[in-house]
Design a protein around this motif. Structure first.
Motif, PDB file in Angstrom:
ATOM      1  N   GLU A  47      -2.286   6.702   8.188  1.00 52.47           N
ATOM      2  CA  GLU A  47      -2.841   6.241   6.535  1.00 52.47           C
ATOM      3  C   GLU A  47      -2.781   4.793   6.341  1.00 52.47           C
ATOM      4  O   GLU A  47      -3.509   4.243   5.493  1.00 52.47           O
ATOM      5  CB  GLU A  47      -2.258   7.167   5.803  1.00 52.47           C
ATOM      6  CG  GLU A  47      -2.348   8.637   5.742  1.00 52.47           C
ATOM      7  CD  GLU A  47      -1.690   9.118   4.430  1.00 52.47           C
ATOM      8  OE1 GLU A  47      -1.172   8.634   3.484  1.00 52.47           O
ATOM      9  OE2 GLU A  47      -1.612  10.524   4.684  1.00 52.47           O
ATOM     10  N   VAL A  48      -2.526   4.288   7.470  1.00 55.91           N
ATOM     11  CA  VAL A  48      -2.318   2.685   7.335  1.00 55.91           C
ATOM     12  C   VAL A  48      -3.275   1.914   8.080  1.00 55.91           C
ATOM     13  O   VAL A  48      -3.262   1.810   9.555  1.00 55.91           O
ATOM     14  CB  VAL A  48      -0.919   2.271   7.695  1.00 55.91           C
ATOM     15  CG1 VAL A  48      -0.548   0.562   7.496  1.00 55.91           C
ATOM     16  CG2 VAL A  48       0.243   3.026   7.060  1.00 55.91           C
ATOM     17  N   TYR A  49      -4.057   1.335   7.393  1.00 58.63           N
ATOM     18  CA  TYR A  49      -5.434   0.622   8.050  1.00 58.63           C
ATOM     19  C   TYR A  49      -5.230  -0.772   8.236  1.00 58.63           C
ATOM     20  O   TYR A  49      -4.045  -1.166   7.827  1.00 58.63           O
ATOM     21  CB  TYR A  49      -6.761   1.142   7.292  1.00 58.63           C
ATOM     22  CG  TYR A  49      -6.747   2.474   7.547  1.00 58.63           C
ATOM     23  CD1 TYR A  49      -7.592   3.083   8.206  1.00 58.63           C
ATOM     24  CD2 TYR A  49      -6.683   3.369   6.226  1.00 58.63           C
ATOM     25  CE1 TYR A  49      -7.807   4.507   8.554  1.00 58.63           C
ATOM     26  CE2 TYR A  49      -7.140   4.633   6.090  1.00 58.63           C
ATOM     27  CZ  TYR A  49      -7.429   5.374   7.213  1.00 58.63           C
ATOM     28  OH  TYR A  49      -7.592   6.461   7.384  1.00 58.63           O
ATOM     29  N   ARG A  59       6.853   6.689   6.743  1.00 56.77           N
ATOM     30  CA  ARG A  59       6.010   6.394   5.603  1.00 56.77           C
ATOM     31  C   ARG A  59       6.214   5.195   5.248  1.00 56.77           C
ATOM     32  O   ARG A  59       5.454   4.381   4.715  1.00 56.77           O
ATOM     33  CB  ARG A  59       6.463   7.395   4.371  1.00 56.77           C
ATOM     34  CG  ARG A  59       7.772   6.990   4.016  1.00 56.77           C
ATOM     35  CD  ARG A  59       8.231   8.056   2.658  1.00 56.77           C
ATOM     36  NE  ARG A  59       9.578   7.623   2.243  1.00 56.77           N
ATOM     37  CZ  ARG A  59       9.946   6.622   1.302  1.00 56.77           C
ATOM     38  NH1 ARG A  59       8.735   6.062   0.614  1.00 56.77           N
ATOM     39  NH2 ARG A  59      11.086   6.358   0.895  1.00 56.77           N
ATOM     40  N   ALA A  76       1.220   4.953   1.476  1.00 58.62           N
ATOM     41  CA  ALA A  76       0.649   5.751   2.970  1.00 58.62           C
ATOM     42  C   ALA A  76       1.891   6.590   3.022  1.00 58.62           C
ATOM     43  O   ALA A  76       3.165   6.474   3.125  1.00 58.62           O
ATOM     44  CB  ALA A  76       0.315   4.732   4.059  1.00 58.62           C
ATOM     45  N   THR A 108       0.912  -1.246   0.016  1.00 59.52           N
ATOM     46  CA  THR A 108      -0.047   0.116  -0.274  1.00 59.52           C
ATOM     47  C   THR A 108       0.926   1.215  -0.064  1.00 59.52           C
ATOM     48  O   THR A 108       2.084   1.114   0.277  1.00 59.52           O
ATOM     49  CB  THR A 108      -0.915   0.044   1.212  1.00 59.52           C
ATOM     50  OG1 THR A 108      -1.698   1.011   1.159  1.00 59.52           O
ATOM     51  CG2 THR A 108      -0.182   0.268   2.373  1.00 59.52           C
TER      52      THR A 108
END
Length: 255
Positions: A97-99, A146, A92, A90
């Motif tokens: 922002e990391v689910y 990040r 992010a 992903t």
């Protein structure tokens, strides 16, 4: 020339179709090892390297076991397992922002794929007193928000390798991790990434050493990582187990 004594050894390499994995498969084959390469898509380069390939999704619960099982069945045993498959799943900019789905998919690909491959390979490796080399990352030691989920998965791999070296070292199986810095793979030759930075691919590759702090001034060649993997897999260093071997062109600035 050092004889790595790999001729005739049976090896599995995950994520072997390109980049570091392909370089490892090619280097093993050049030393006379029989290599079973697994990847979601088998490249022409991998098919040219070895007749033993399997298209398999290594991020699934059954994928790593399918690859290892096929290799053990066709080879009659296994001496070397290289856990290379991995990557970021992903994009992010930071932790918020990391689910959960990104955490889960990152650990499935980078961590659990290795757990499952090792579990499948260990019975054969215990017989051969073989070795497991897992590709980690300099990011397991480097705080980069990040890359938070990717870094955590790679740190978990180093811990896993150390734990397994304690449990299975007395039974003759060696475990090591190799942690590269920026390597000249598709990560850095991606035209979309270059375009986002307002550069050509050539300009981006040339800029990598400066913006990642490589003291050598040069991005790492995949063959360099492969050379370390082969030395660790070869048995020429029988006391090398439970260690994380960093090849980062000087990116880390402290121990």
């Amino acid at each position: 020339m050092m004889d790595l004594q790999l001729k005739g050894k049976k090896a599995v390499v995950t994520g072997a179709s390109r980049g570091i994995g392909l370089a490892i498969a090619q280097a093993l084959a050049a030393e006379g090892a029989e290599v079973y390469g697994g990847a979601r898509t088998v490249s022409d380069e991998l098919r040219d390297t070895t007749p033993y390939t399997l298209e398999v999704d290594l991020a699934t619960p059954q994928g790593p076991g399918q690859l290892v099982g096929r290799a053990v069945e066709e080879f009659g045993g296994l001496d070397i397992l290289v856990n290379n498959v991995g990557g970021r799943t992903t994009a992010a900019a930071g932790f918020l922002e990391v689910y959960d789905d990104a955490w889960a998919s990152t650990f499935e690909l980078n961590f659990l794929s290795a757990v499952r491959a090792i579990r499948a390979a260990l019975p054969s490796l215990l017989e051969s007193k073989g070795s497991v080399v897992t590709i980690g990352s300099v990011n397991s030691r480097l705080a980069q928000p990040r890359l938070v989920e990717y870094s955590a998965a790679k740190a978990a791999l180093a811990n896993l390798s150390k734990s397994l070296s304690e449990e299975f070292g007395p039974r003759g199986v060696r475990f090591s991790t190799v942690s590269p810095g920026p390597v000249l793979t598709g990560t850095w030759t991606n035209p979309e990434l270059a375009a986002r930075r307002g550069m050509s691919v050539e300009q981006l590759v040339a800029a990598v050493p400066a913006f990642t702090g490589l003291s050598t001034g040069k991005i790492i060649d995949p063959g360099e990582v492969a050379a370390v993997v082969l030395l660790l897999a070869s048995g020429r260093l029988p006391s090398a187990t439970g260690s994380d071997w960093v090849i980062d062109a000087g990116m880390l600035k402290s121990l």
